[in-house]
Design a protein around this motif. Structure first.
Motif, PDB file in Angstrom:
ATOM      1  N   ASN A 103       0.844  -1.191   0.000  1.00 29.13           N
ATOM      2  CA  ASN A 103       0.000   0.000   0.000  1.00 29.13           C
ATOM      3  C   ASN A 103       0.881   1.243   0.000  1.00 29.13           C
ATOM      4  OD1 ASN A 103       0.389   0.965   2.870  1.00 29.13           O
ATOM      5  ND2 ASN A 103      -0.461  -1.054   3.290  1.00 29.13           N
ATOM      6  N   PHE A 104       0.261   2.352  -0.350  1.00 29.64           N
ATOM      7  CA  PHE A 104       0.969   3.625  -0.510  1.00 29.64           C
ATOM      8  C   PHE A 104       0.187   4.703   0.216  1.00 29.64           C
ATOM      9  CE2 PHE A 104       3.751   6.578  -2.608  1.00 29.64           C
ATOM     10  CZ  PHE A 104       2.993   7.710  -2.828  1.00 29.64           C
ATOM     11  N   GLU A 105       0.877   5.417   1.110  1.00 29.06           N
ATOM     12  CA  GLU A 105       0.201   6.476   1.855  1.00 29.06           C
ATOM     13  C   GLU A 105       1.182   7.585   2.195  1.00 29.06           C
ATOM     14  OE1 GLU A 105      -2.485   7.101   5.926  1.00 29.06           O
ATOM     15  OE2 GLU A 105      -1.808   5.109   5.344  1.00 29.06           O
ATOM     16  N   ASP A 106       0.865   8.790   1.760  1.00 29.60           N
ATOM     17  CA  ASP A 106       1.642   9.979   2.083  1.00 29.60           C
ATOM     18  C   ASP A 106       3.134   9.803   1.761  1.00 29.60           C
ATOM     19  OD1 ASP A 106       1.899  12.596   2.962  1.00 29.60           O
ATOM     20  OD2 ASP A 106       2.324  12.017   5.024  1.00 29.60           O
ATOM     21  N   GLY A 107       3.406   9.191   0.626  1.00 28.74           N
ATOM     22  CA  GLY A 107       4.790   9.042   0.181  1.00 28.74           C
ATOM     23  C   GLY A 107       5.520   7.847   0.753  1.00 28.74           C
ATOM     24  N   VAL A 108       4.857   7.071   1.603  1.00 31.35           N
ATOM     25  CA  VAL A 108       5.485   5.899   2.222  1.00 31.35           C
ATOM     26  C   VAL A 108       4.907   4.631   1.602  1.00 31.35           C
ATOM     27  CG1 VAL A 108       5.857   4.613   4.372  1.00 31.35           C
ATOM     28  CG2 VAL A 108       5.862   7.123   4.382  1.00 31.35           C
ATOM     29  N   ILE A 109       5.789   3.725   1.163  1.00 34.27           N
ATOM     30  CA  ILE A 109       5.385   2.453   0.555  1.00 34.27           C
ATOM     31  C   ILE A 109       5.577   1.349   1.585  1.00 34.27           C
ATOM     32  CG2 ILE A 109       5.858   0.785  -1.280  1.00 34.27           C
ATOM     33  CD1 ILE A 109       7.107   3.205  -2.841  1.00 34.27           C
ATOM     34  N   THR A 110       4.543   0.544   1.804  1.00 34.08           N
ATOM     35  CA  THR A 110       4.634  -0.566   2.746  1.00 34.08           C
ATOM     36  C   THR A 110       4.375  -1.877   2.005  1.00 34.08           C
ATOM     37  OG1 THR A 110       3.846   0.835   4.555  1.00 34.08           O
ATOM     38  CG2 THR A 110       3.773  -1.547   4.895  1.00 34.08           C
ATOM     39  N   ILE A 111       5.372  -2.758   2.031  1.00 27.97           N
ATOM     40  CA  ILE A 111       5.257  -4.085   1.420  1.00 27.97           C
ATOM     41  C   ILE A 111       5.050  -5.094   2.543  1.00 27.97           C
ATOM     42  CG2 ILE A 111       6.431  -5.846   0.044  1.00 27.97           C
ATOM     43  CD1 ILE A 111       8.074  -3.576  -1.232  1.00 27.97           C
ATOM     44  N   GLN A 112       4.005  -5.899   2.437  1.00 29.47           N
ATOM     45  CA  GLN A 112       3.674  -6.863   3.491  1.00 29.47           C
ATOM     46  C   GLN A 112       3.858  -8.291   2.989  1.00 29.47           C
ATOM     47  OE1 GLN A 112      -0.349  -5.842   4.439  1.00 29.47           O
ATOM     48  NE2 GLN A 112       0.202  -4.063   5.677  1.00 29.47           N
ATOM     49  N   VAL A 113       4.482  -9.119   3.837  1.00 30.93           N
ATOM     50  CA  VAL A 113       4.684 -10.532   3.524  1.00 30.93           C
ATOM     51  C   VAL A 113       4.155 -11.348   4.699  1.00 30.93           C
ATOM     52  CG1 VAL A 113       6.363 -12.316   2.944  1.00 30.93           C
ATOM     53  CG2 VAL A 113       6.756  -9.959   2.200  1.00 30.93           C
ATOM     54  N   PRO A 114       3.367 -12.402   4.455  1.00 31.16           N
ATOM     55  CA  PRO A 114       2.819 -13.201   5.556  1.00 31.16           C
ATOM     56  C   PRO A 114       3.918 -13.818   6.414  1.00 31.16           C
ATOM     57  CG  PRO A 114       1.712 -13.723   3.486  1.00 31.16           C
ATOM     58  CD  PRO A 114       2.883 -12.858   3.138  1.00 31.16           C
TER      59      PRO A 114
END
Length: 246
Positions: free
Chosen positions: A118-129
């Motif tokens: 996801n992308f929010e306010d210039g920050v990218i978060t990659i999630q892995v189980p």
């Protein structure tokens, strides 16, 4: 001449400078200008139209700016605020392009269906189980976890302008009494550290990496079912653009 025949003149009024309001007006105008630039930095606006509007306001205030020297916000301070807002805007737009590449990465063989972002306010978060990355109740990476980290490593190397914060999460179930780990804080922290160590072994610069364990904090779903608890067990890679000088 008698005293009562004397003309009584009203006391002379002090000369009104007449320009005090202009300082307040100019100060307010500058604050409004900065406010609109901040709005611009957080929204999608036609760049050409914004530039025209910005130029018009600047011209309208030209000649009156000298009055701001003694006001609460100076031209220099306003200029710094505007520069910061525009820089923030540039960072967000740059990160949006990187996020588009992350979405492409999600379709890659071996990663498809496992990695979310996801992308929010210039920050990218990659999630892995977490269950893919680690065996239940353990902190050592699985072979599949090593493979996923290797795939992400290639992406991280391509984007050297990204700082990477690795965050480990668990569910709210406490480790069993037979576990060698004291609590979920220890498990989540060691998992994040082991992912960081794996990336170091693969050639990533240590200056780009940090590791944090947040245990059961910030759950994606309420910990009310085994399915939801499994979704909350995860590792996140939080990407933020590196600013010059870092």
């Amino acid at each position: 001449m008698k005293d009562d025949d004397r003309l009584i003149y009203p006391p002379e009024e002090e000369e009104d400078g007449g320009g005090e309001w202009l300082t307040t007006f100019a100060d307010l105008s500058m604050l409004l200008l900065v406010f609109f630039v901040l709005l611009y930095s957080m929204s999608t606006i036609d760049t050409e139209k914004f530039s025209e509007t910005f130029s018009s306001v600047t011209k309208a205030l030209q000649g009156k700016m000298e009055k701001i020297a003694t006001s609460r916000i100076t031209r220099e301070e306003a200029g710094v605020l505007i520069d910061q807002a525009l820089m923030r805007r540039q960072i967000i737009e740059s990160q949006r392009k990187v996020f588009a590449e992350v979405k492409t990465l999600q379709t890659k063989k071996g990663v498809e269906g496992l990695v979310s972002a996801n992308f929010e306010d210039g920050v990218i978060t990659i999630q892995v189980p977490g269950d893919v990355m680690f065996p239940s109740g353990r902190v050592g990476l699985t072979p599949k976890g090593v493979q996923l980290v290797a795939t992400l490593k290639d992406f991280f190397i391509q984007h050297k302008d990204q700082n990477i914060k690795i965050v480990g999460y668990t569910d709210n179930v406490r480790p069993s009494k037979n576990s060698r780990f004291k609590d979920n804080w220890e498990i989540s922290a060691l998992r994040a550290v082991n992912v960081l160590r794996e990336l170091l072994k693969m050639g990533l610069e240590s200056t780009r990496l940090t590791a944090t364990g947040l245990a059961y904090l910030n759950p994606l779903f309420p910990n009310t079912s085994s399915e939801y608890r499994a979704k909350n067990r995860r590792v996140e890679f939080v990407l933020e653009k590196r600013v010059s000088g870092q």
